[in-house]
Enzyme design. Structure first.
Site, PDB file in Angstrom:
ATOM      1  N   ASP A 260     -12.809  -5.477   9.414  1.00  0.00           N
ATOM      2  CA  ASP A 260     -12.793  -5.772  10.840  1.00  0.00           C
ATOM      3  C   ASP A 260     -12.285  -7.210  10.986  1.00  0.00           C
ATOM      4  OD1 ASP A 260     -14.966  -7.396  10.207  1.00  0.00           O
ATOM      5  OD2 ASP A 260     -16.461  -6.010  10.983  1.00  0.00           O
TER       6      ASP A 260
ATOM      7  N   SER B 225     -24.471 -11.096   7.487  1.00  0.00           N
ATOM      8  CA  SER B 225     -23.867  -9.758   7.442  1.00  0.00           C
ATOM      9  C   SER B 225     -23.135  -9.451   6.144  1.00  0.00           C
ATOM     10  CB  SER B 225     -22.898  -9.579   8.618  1.00  0.00           C
ATOM     11  OG  SER B 225     -21.912 -10.591   8.622  1.00  0.00           O
TER      12      SER B 225
ATOM     13  N   HIS C 275     -15.078  -9.346   8.505  1.00  0.00           N
ATOM     14  CA  HIS C 275     -15.581  -8.975   7.179  1.00  0.00           C
ATOM     15  C   HIS C 275     -14.500  -8.337   6.317  1.00  0.00           C
ATOM     16  CE1 HIS C 275     -18.963  -8.710  10.089  1.00  0.00           C
ATOM     17  NE2 HIS C 275     -19.596  -9.383   9.150  1.00  0.00           N
TER      18      HIS C 275
END
Length: 361
Positions: A336, A46, A339
């Site tokens: 978040d 991600s 990340h």
């Protein structure tokens, strides 16, 4: 292409554990004389997923608000950030283009292919089980897409130019965090057969094989990111901070350090044996830990929780438009619970470019 997609129950188990943790205009960095990167090509998870998961049957997505809050027109694109990712920052800093698109972006054109794409998929890992649990693109899937990409390049510019692009482009390999944090510790399915040392060996072996695979296909300049201080991610503080959310979870950091040491040794071996290779071990652990321990030095105020919601567990579908976001994300290291914010990424990328850019030549 066959996608690694597990049952909905497996996805739910994975996500629950994850949630509980878990201006373009010329190069801005100085490169050696008469050299350049024609393209940037990314693989991994991600951190450099540019939207590959948007149309997959997975809950590991970020194509909804408040993701992309600070992106152009506030548009969520599938990037796991409030704005740009490290991949975007690199192509911009290198003067290649403003954004690095996902290979699966339906609007992709020939020009974008020539200057690089990302095959990364949020939730992916060097351990095939990691991608399977998340229902995302495995490294085998990403490799197959890369082979398809090469054939497309040949169709656009011919075989000789394609070989030049591959040999001179900057390849990014970013993975390992989801393997350690989720597959090994939180879901725990690998702990039945591996201790952390043998599991690290599995990850390093898988990473090494993938590097060899893309080397055989023409890649030469390969930057391999090691694992961050996983225990200091807000999600891991929440899950494993021994009741003290403001403390990093030591066992996760020790596992990351063990993996990083083994990875560094293997990358040195590969670099010495693969002819004309420039395989660079990019240490993300040390600079990120420095930011966490000295936030004021970097103009940050909050490092133990994310901007989205409470910042303790919210990630992917749990970070959504129904939750409040912090008023000023520039004060936060994390967007978040998993990340970094664009500001956090910017601090890191500026440090990493200055430290490693010459090692690729």
């Amino acid at each position: 292409m066959k996608l690694s997609y597990s049952s909905s129950s497996s996805l739910t188990i994975f996500l629950v554990s994850l949630f509980l943790v878990a201006d373009h205009g010329g190069a801005r960095v100085t490169l050696p004389a008469n050299v350049s990167f024609p393209a940037v090509i990314a693989f991994g998870d991600s951190i450099v997923d540019q939207g590959a998961n948007n149309n997959l049957k997975t809950l590991i997505k970020a194509n909804f608000s408040p993701y992309g809050k600070d992106f152009v027109a506030g548009k969520p694109t599938g990037r796991f950030s409030n704005n740009k990712t490290p991949a975007d920052m690199l192509v911009e800093q290198l003067g290649i283009k403003e954004l690095l698109p996902a290979y699966l972006d339906p609007s992709l054109d020939d020009k974008e292919l020539l200057t690089g794409v990302s095959f990364a998929s949020g939730g992916a890992g060097f351990d095939p089980q990691t991608s399977q649990l998340a229902g995302v693109l495995s490294f085998a899937d990403q490799l197959n897409q890369f082979k398809e990409y090469i054939e497309k390049l040949k169709g656009i510019v011919g075989k000789e130019r394609t070989q030049y692009i591959l040999a001179n482009s900057l390849f990014l390999l970013v993975a390992g965090t989801d393997d350690l944090a989720n597959t090994y510790f939180d879901v725990g399915i690998r702990r039945l057969h591996y201790n952390i040392s043998s599991y690290s060996n599995l990850l390093v072996s898988s990473a090494s094989k993938f590097i060899l695979d893309i080397y055989k296909l023409g890649a030469r300049r390969i930057g391999v990111f090691n694992a961050p201080p996983i225990g200091c991610l807000p999600s891991q503080r929440t899950l494993s901070g021994n009741g003290h959310r403001h403390m990093c979870a030591k066992k996760f950091n020790k596992a990351a350090q063990l993996y990083n040491n083994k990875l560094q040794t293997e990358l040195k071996r590969l670099n010495s044996t693969l002819i004309q290779s420039r395989i660079v071990n990019v240490d993300i652990y040390t600079p990120l830990l420095s930011i966490i321990e000295n936030p004021q030095q970097y103009g940050l105020e909050v490092v133990d929780r994310g901007c989205c919601g409470t910042g303790t567990v919210e990630v992917a579908v749990l970070c959504n438009k129904f939750l409040p976001a912090c008023l000023d994300d520039s004060k936060y290291l994390f967007w978040d619970s998993y990340h970094p914010t664009e500001k956090g990424y910017n601090i890191l990328i500026n440090q990493l470019l200055g430290k490693y850019i010459n090692d690729f030549f």
